[in-house]
Write a protein that holds these residues in place. Structure first.
Motif, short mmCIF file in Angstrom:
data_model
loop_
_atom_site.label_atom_id
_atom_site.label_comp_id
_atom_site.label_asym_id
_atom_site.label_seq_id
_atom_site.Cartn_x
_atom_site.Cartn_y
_atom_site.Cartn_z
N GLN A 9 0.93 -1.18 0.00
CA GLN A 9 0.17 -0.08 0.05
C GLN A 9 0.88 1.17 0.06
O GLN A 9 1.97 1.36 0.66
CB GLN A 9 -0.91 -0.20 1.32
CG GLN A 9 -1.93 1.24 1.38
CD GLN A 9 -2.78 1.01 2.54
OE1 GLN A 9 -3.79 0.18 2.48
NE2 GLN A 9 -2.52 1.75 3.54
N THR A 10 0.35 2.26 -0.92
CA THR A 10 1.09 3.36 -0.71
C THR A 10 0.41 4.73 -0.33
O THR A 10 -0.83 4.72 -0.66
CB THR A 10 1.55 3.67 -2.19
OG1 THR A 10 2.46 5.02 -2.21
CG2 THR A 10 0.70 3.85 -3.16
N GLU A 11 0.93 5.83 0.31
CA GLU A 11 0.19 6.82 0.76
C GLU A 11 0.49 7.99 -0.14
O GLU A 11 -0.09 9.35 -0.21
CB GLU A 11 0.64 7.44 2.24
CG GLU A 11 0.50 6.26 3.22
CD GLU A 11 -0.90 6.21 3.68
OE1 GLU A 11 -1.76 7.22 3.11
OE2 GLU A 11 -1.23 5.35 4.30
N GLY A 12 1.51 7.60 -1.30
CA GLY A 12 1.47 8.77 -2.57
C GLY A 12 2.69 9.73 -2.11
O GLY A 12 3.12 10.69 -2.89
N GLY A 16 6.02 2.84 -0.40
CA GLY A 16 5.02 2.00 -0.04
C GLY A 16 5.24 0.94 1.12
O GLY A 16 6.62 0.93 1.27
N LYS A 50 1.91 11.37 -5.52
CA LYS A 50 0.62 12.13 -5.66
C LYS A 50 0.76 13.08 -6.81
O LYS A 50 -0.20 13.31 -7.76
CB LYS A 50 0.44 12.73 -4.32
CG LYS A 50 -0.15 12.03 -3.43
CD LYS A 50 -0.64 12.56 -2.05
CE LYS A 50 -0.95 11.87 -0.85
NZ LYS A 50 -1.32 12.49 0.23
N ALA A 55 -3.06 8.09 -9.50
CA ALA A 55 -4.24 7.32 -8.62
C ALA A 55 -5.07 8.49 -8.27
O ALA A 55 -4.78 9.59 -8.06
CB ALA A 55 -3.38 6.80 -7.44
N ASP A 57 -6.99 8.53 -5.39
CA ASP A 57 -7.07 8.88 -4.05
C ASP A 57 -5.88 7.91 -3.43
O ASP A 57 -5.53 7.09 -4.05
CB ASP A 57 -8.46 8.41 -3.46
CG ASP A 57 -8.75 9.14 -2.28
OD1 ASP A 57 -7.79 9.76 -1.76
OD2 ASP A 57 -9.82 8.63 -1.50
N TYR A 58 -5.69 8.23 -2.04
CA TYR A 58 -4.87 7.45 -1.21
C TYR A 58 -5.22 7.50 0.26
O TYR A 58 -6.15 8.18 0.49
CB TYR A 58 -3.45 8.13 -1.16
CG TYR A 58 -2.83 8.36 -2.38
CD1 TYR A 58 -1.80 7.29 -2.84
CD2 TYR A 58 -2.67 9.42 -3.33
CE1 TYR A 58 -1.10 7.35 -4.09
CE2 TYR A 58 -2.35 9.37 -4.48
CZ TYR A 58 -1.36 8.25 -5.04
OH TYR A 58 -0.49 8.38 -6.25
N PRO A 59 -5.02 6.31 0.89
CA PRO A 59 -3.87 5.20 0.56
C PRO A 59 -4.67 4.37 -0.58
O PRO A 59 -5.76 4.38 -0.80
CB PRO A 59 -3.84 4.37 1.83
CG PRO A 59 -5.16 4.45 2.56
CD PRO A 59 -5.35 5.97 2.35
N MET A 60 -3.62 3.60 -1.31
CA MET A 60 -3.96 3.02 -2.52
C MET A 60 -3.18 1.78 -2.82
O MET A 60 -1.89 1.95 -2.34
CB MET A 60 -3.67 3.78 -3.82
CG MET A 60 -3.87 3.20 -5.29
SD MET A 60 -5.21 2.19 -5.56
CE MET A 60 -6.38 3.54 -5.73
N ASP A 96 -8.32 -0.51 -5.74
CA ASP A 96 -7.28 -1.35 -5.32
C ASP A 96 -6.74 -2.51 -6.50
O ASP A 96 -7.47 -3.01 -6.94
CB ASP A 96 -7.32 -2.10 -4.05
CG ASP A 96 -7.32 -0.98 -2.89
OD1 ASP A 96 -6.97 0.35 -2.97
OD2 ASP A 96 -7.99 -1.13 -1.86
#
Length: 328
Positions: A9-12, A16, A50, A55, A57-60, A96
């Motif tokens: 998972q990444t927060e941008g 990750g 980001k 993407a 939206d985050y988290p993704m 996702d």
């Protein structure tokens, strides 16, 4: 099922991490898939940032392609245990994606695994190989035959380029591979390239509106000035299939190749390719366009090696395809 599984998972923010999730955490969709393999694509690397606006939206959970077996389906088109592929659409961008041991996706995105293709092979091909195959399919629809030569492939040591070289040479085309990494010449010739040239041999400092007629057609996953240079060198009534932007989004060209030589520029949209065409091209990936050197083009990693692989693809350090084994 309520047991936990692993996902990346990444927060941008450029990185990750591995997280534990349950099926209840997954987005809505009619088909729950136990993911066996995914792939590493340039778009996946961009999704870590980001600022790239890949993407929504985050988290993704990134990963724009996956292959696995159906765990549960609310769609009559798929049943438990069936082997399937899911690539593109909003997978890994607004939904996702494949870097998860389980994924739930809309049935409208899912393709049954073609005969003569394993789950692993389907992800060695992956989005990159599908894009290469779609490029060749469109060029052939536009009249290209193996008697037309030479065919230029740019970015040839990357995922799309490697697959295109292998697929084209397997079809009997005379392929010239262009790369910024000439140390990969032996590798590209093993895939079937007749000649290997440097990026600067294709893209001179000064690009003329029309230059010498060199290429019968081209597969270009790079765009930018490279595409402009190719267009000036395409032969009368030749075609260029463009699918990427690693060399930039601005194309400094003129109308002259189009109106004086009748050149066709074919835009390759593998993300939202209509399902009937998608199935046809996947069928060709298992048949007339099946790569002959998949093991040579692929490096297999686990989720633990994914961050480095995503960094490497953004820095053009990857040769061929990197696939992620989700069951390791």
């Amino acid at each position: 099922m309520s047991e936990q599984f692993h996902a990346f998972q990444t927060e941008g923010e450029g990185t990750g991490s591995l997280v534990k999730r349950t099926v209840e955490d997954l987005p809505q969709g009619e088909v729950l898939i136990k993911v066996h393999y995914s792939g590493v694509n340039y778009k996946d690397g961009l999704a870590l940032h980001k600022k790239a606006k890949i993407a929504k939206d985050y988290p993704m959970i990134p990963g724009i392609d996956l292959a696995g077996t159906v765990e549960h389906s609310d769609s009559p088109d798929f049943s438990k245990g069936q082997q399937v592929i899911c690539t593109s659409y909003d997978l890994g961008t607004a939904h996702d994606g494949g870097y998860s041991q389980y994924a739930r996706v809309p049935a409208a995105w899912v393709v049954s695994l073609p005969d003569n293709l394993s789950l692993k092979e389907s992800m060695i091909i992956g989005t990159a190989g599908f894009t290469a195959a779609l490029s060749i399919h469109r060029l052939e629809q536009n009249g290209l035959t193996p008697e037309d030569k030479p065919i230029l492939v740019t970015g040839a040591s990357g995922g799309v380029g490697s697959m295109a070289v292998d697929m084209l040479s397997g079809r009997g085309y005379h392929v010239t591979a262009s790369t910024g990494r000439l140390e990969e010449e032996a590798y590209l010739k093993k895939l079937g390239a007749e000649e290997v040239v440097g990026r600067e041999d294709v893209t001179p400092e000064k690009i003329r509106p029309l230059d010498k007629q060199k290429w019968a057609a081209a597969v270009d996953p790079t765009g930018g000035k490279v595409l402009a240079a190719i267009l000036s060198n395409v032969k009368q009534h030749g075609s260029v299939a463009v699918s990427g932007l690693t060399a930039g989004v601005e194309v400094p060209t003129t109308v002259m190749p189009f109106i004086l030589r009748g050149v066709d520029l074919l835009g390759i949209d593998s993300a939202y390719c209509p399902m009937p065409l998608r199935k046809e091209v996947w069928s060709r990936c298992a048949g007339s366009l099946k790569p002959r050197h998949m093991e040579e083009t692929a490096t297999e990693i686990s989720l633990n090696g994914l961050q480095q692989a995503l960094n490497d693809i953004l820095e053009s350090k990857i040769r061929g395809r990197v696939i992620v084994n989700l069951q390791k």
